[in-house]
Design an enzyme around this catalytic site. Structure first.
Site, PDB file in Angstrom:
ATOM      1  CD  GLU A 296      52.103 110.574  51.061  1.00 56.16           C
ATOM      2  OE1 GLU A 296      52.192 111.642  50.444  1.00 56.16           O
ATOM      3  OE2 GLU A 296      52.966 110.170  51.856  1.00 56.16           O
ATOM      4  CG  ASP A 370      58.902 109.756  51.458  1.00 54.41           C
ATOM      5  OD1 ASP A 370      59.379 110.230  50.420  1.00 54.41           O
ATOM      6  OD2 ASP A 370      57.994 110.289  52.102  1.00 54.41           O
ATOM      7  CD  GLU A 398      59.637 115.332  52.825  1.00 61.11           C
ATOM      8  OE1 GLU A 398      59.734 115.109  51.602  1.00 61.11           O
ATOM      9  OE2 GLU A 398      58.660 115.010  53.511  1.00 61.11           O
TER      10      GLU A 398
END
Ligand code: GCW
Length: 712
Positions: A296, A370, A398
């Site tokens: 990323e 993820d 998240e």
């Protein structure tokens, strides 16, 4: 009068976590007091003092009378805590502590000089501290103190929290306020919270913490910040907790004035060695580095044509003389790579199996994408028999409703740890990969083992953003200690310690927690769907997300819905990601008839009328599950409402309010998802199913520019 007393509970704001130490009920207290009349505990070292202080505080609070302090056993009911070295009583008892290692302990009912006593014994001070917390837990959960004979030792060596905290106080994916690290006032101001943080972690056996975000800032490695980190290390040391830092791979350029960060460049290697020496001069028991490299947009060895092993080994060599560890993350997927994102970590790491130094752990997320509400286990587990792999779980929610949704993660962790990789036949569980036992014969001799959890801790008064999110910190710590422990048993003890031992409260609350994760899967991503959240901030549904910088940051990449069906074909006819698993697993996942239904759309693209196990066509099953998820939340609200008289008003009110938010948002997820997917399925809603409250355009138009925790 009695009634009044019973309900005159103190105001509770959650700050005391599971260490409230409020008086236990009268009947138990009477019996327990006779087992805690005096405390025989040394305080010659900081760890000993911590254990003694915790027992004094805990026993005093729970039993209403502080035990007498004594150097030796003078009466029935003494509690003796320590090691052979710290306690003459323990030395005389000649207990067998050989299997306990440095951190284990035993708790046993014994007789000392004719008196009944309980001994909490360990080889090292830290083991005695862990034992002290265990002893308090027995009281807190209403267990008998008669005839105790317990032995515990951690199955995993490094049990660490990962804070994704930035130096400016923002917490990436944090939903509990700002960072608890007040960098600006450190090193001078040592907020008492740091001590409570250490106590809470030690109570679970967590023995390490990475203070800064993996998307890291090289400034963390400058002298000014190292001094601040050293102050935190001082506070944590008496609780057996070491500090670690996320190291930015390009730090030699950014703060070292070098032209390159190439891991094979001698000047770069020198720089890291010097940096490590400097760190250990400041923090002698520094734990090591956590690194997110070439992932990323983060810098890494591949920027110089080098490999993950080259990068990790350079840092490992710098730390090795000091006994430090490198935790090198496998969460990688390249910018150029057009291949299925789920396959990339395996592709990049497996060729390097056996090439990492002995003090490197490769840190692998539980699933290949993820931290989704549900993922099959990561194919790297079992696939690197010569490399110690460390588990990375996410504690912060998240992808599971931020702070407001009541989602207990114990079942998620348990499912991941119990998953059977089959690499050495049945029973080759992920837990056995993590604790090193599956590949004991092929792993390096000097290996360590580890489990990391991305923390959900912030400056909020209740630490975790909601009362029930404390349970996720708790269960992570307990499972890191023993990856084969049961999520339900842990929920039970957490509820008792955090709220009450009242059976009429514990039963329904544990029940509600145990089903809560499945409910979130149902209302967010049923049947193996994944990565359908809002763009960037990840708040709320966004199955329509498409376009932008890269395909694998969109939702359409993952669900692949069209008129002909839905799901990502990862079988042999598609990306063939299934081939990364052991043959027995690959056969199962790769076969649309045999794949466990919860992973159906993870591995297969199937038509809307595909017949599911219930007999319903896929579209109907999907809608059914979305609704079932919402219904579960409604049920939780009802259960909680009914428990009002059994819990303090303050916490009851906040949980009730958050459950209301959760219901609204679960409904939103259901409705938006159904409205969107119906444009592809073209099918009517099954009989009795309510249509979405709003149009698809409405859901798509919602914007949340200030949603908390965003990466940027
Ligand atoms: O889950 C994703 C998050 C990023 C995070 C990344 C990672 C720290 O959205 O915020 O970055 O994973 O694990 O590196």
């Amino acid at each position: 009068m009695l009634g009044l007393l019973a309900f005159a509970v103190q105001a509770e704001d959650g700050h005391d976590l599971w260490m409230r130490y409020v008086p236990i009920d009268a009947a138990n207290a009477a019996a327990s007091r006779s087992h805690a009349t005096e405390l025989v505990a040394a305080d010659a070292t900081p760890v000993q003092s911590a254990a003694r202080a915790e027992l004094a505080r805990g026993l005093g609070g729970l039993l209403g009378v502080a035990p007498a302090m004594s150097d030796t056993v003078t009466r029935d009911g003494a509690v003796v805590v320590g090691t052979r070295a710290s306690s003459r009583v323990i030395a005389r008892l000649r207990l067998d502590t050989r299997q306990l290692g440095a951190e284990g302990y035993l708790i046993r009912s014994v007789r000392v000089d004719g008196h009944a006593a309980t001994v909490i014994a360990a080889n090292e001070d830290i083991g005695a501290l862990y034992g002290a917390f265990h002893f308090l837990r027995l009281l807190q959960t209403g267990q008998s103190l008669e005839n105790l004979d317990l032995r515990e030792a951690p199955r995993v060596k490094l049990r660490v929290l990962n804070h994704w905290d930035n130096l400016d106080g923002h917490v990436e994916r944090g939903y509990a306020g700002a960072s608890i690290w007040d960098w600006h006032k450190l090193p001078d101001w040592r907020d008492p919270r740091y001590t409570d943080y250490a106590r809470a972690n030690a109570s679970l056996g967590i023995n390490g913490t990475v203070l800064n975000n993996v998307n890291s800032n090289a400034l963390s490695l400058t002298p000014m910040y190292l001094e601040k980190t050293a102050a935190l290390a001082d506070v944590f040391r008496p609780y057996g907790i070491r500090v670690y830092l996320s190291a930015r791979f390009s730090a030699p350029i950014e703060i070292g004035g070098l032209e390159t960060a190439d891991p094979l460049d001698p000047a770069v290697r020198r720089w890291w060695k010097d940096k490590a020496d400097e760190i250990y001069r400041t923090i002698p028991d520094f734990g090591g580095f956590l690194v997110k490299a070439n992932s990323e947009g983060q810098p890494g060895p591949q920027d110089y044509g080098r490999t993950h092993a080259d990068g990790a080994n350079m840092l490992a060599d710098a730390l090795a003389p000091h006994g430090g560890t490198v935790m090198w993350r496998a969460f990688v997927y390249s910018h150029e790579e057009p291949d299925d994102r789920a396959k990339q970590a395996y592709t990049e790491f497996v060729p390097h199996d056996g090439r990492f130094r002995g003090n490197v752990l490769v840190q692998v997320k539980n699933g290949a994408i993820d931290f989704q509400p549900r993922e099959p286990f990561h194919p790297l587990f079992g696939a690197m028999p010569k490399t110690p792999l460390m588990m990375e779980f996410q504690i912060t929610k998240e992808y599971l409703g931020f702070a407001t949704h009541l989602v207990y993660l114990g079942p998620l962790y348990e499912e991941a740890l119990k998953a059977d990789t089959r690499v050495r036949g049945p029973g080759s569980t992920v837990a056995k990969v993590i604790d090193g036992s599956l590949h004991g014969d092929t792993l390096p001799k000097s290996r360590t083992t580890g489990m990391a959890g991305v923390a959900n801790i912030g400056a909020d008064r209740n630490w975790s953003g909601s009362h029930f999110d404390q349970a996720n910190w708790y269960v992570f710590g307990r499972m890191a200690w023993n990856p084969e422990s049961s999520a339900r048993a842990i929920a039970d003890e957490w509820v008792r310690m955090t709220f009450s031992n009242d059976a009429a409260f514990v039963g329904p609350v544990v029940e509600m927690m145990m089903g809560s994760r499945e409910a979130a899967v149902d209302y967010m991503t049923p049947l193996g769907l994944h990565h359908l959240m809002g763009r960037g901030h990840h708040y709320g549904p966004g199955p329509w997300v498409e376009g932008g910088p890269r395909a694998d940051w969109t939702s359409v990449y993952y669900h692949r819905a069209s008129r002909d069906g839905i799901g990502f074909d990862r079988s042999a006819t598609g990306s063939n990601a299934v081939a990364q698993y052991a043959p027995a697993v690959a056969d199962e996942f790769g076969d649309v008839e045999r794949v466990p239904e919860e992973f159906l759309l993870w591995f297969h693209h199937v038509p809307w009328d595909h017949r599911t196990a219930s007999g319903r066509p896929l579209w109907d099953e999907l809608v059914h599950r979305y609704t079932r998820g919402v219904d579960y939340v409604k049920k939780m609200r009802g259960t909680w409402q009914g428990l009002e008289s059994r819990v303090d008003a303050e916490r009851h009110a906040q949980v009730a309010s958050f459950l209301g938010i959760q219901e609204k948002e679960a409904q939103w997820w259901r409705d938006a998802s159904i409205a969107y997917f119906q444009t592809f399925s073209g099918r009517p809603l099954p009989e009795g199913e309510a249509p979405p409250a709003h149009s698809l355009e409405y859901y798509e138009s919602l914007q949340f520019p200030y949603a908390p925790g965003d990466g940027k």
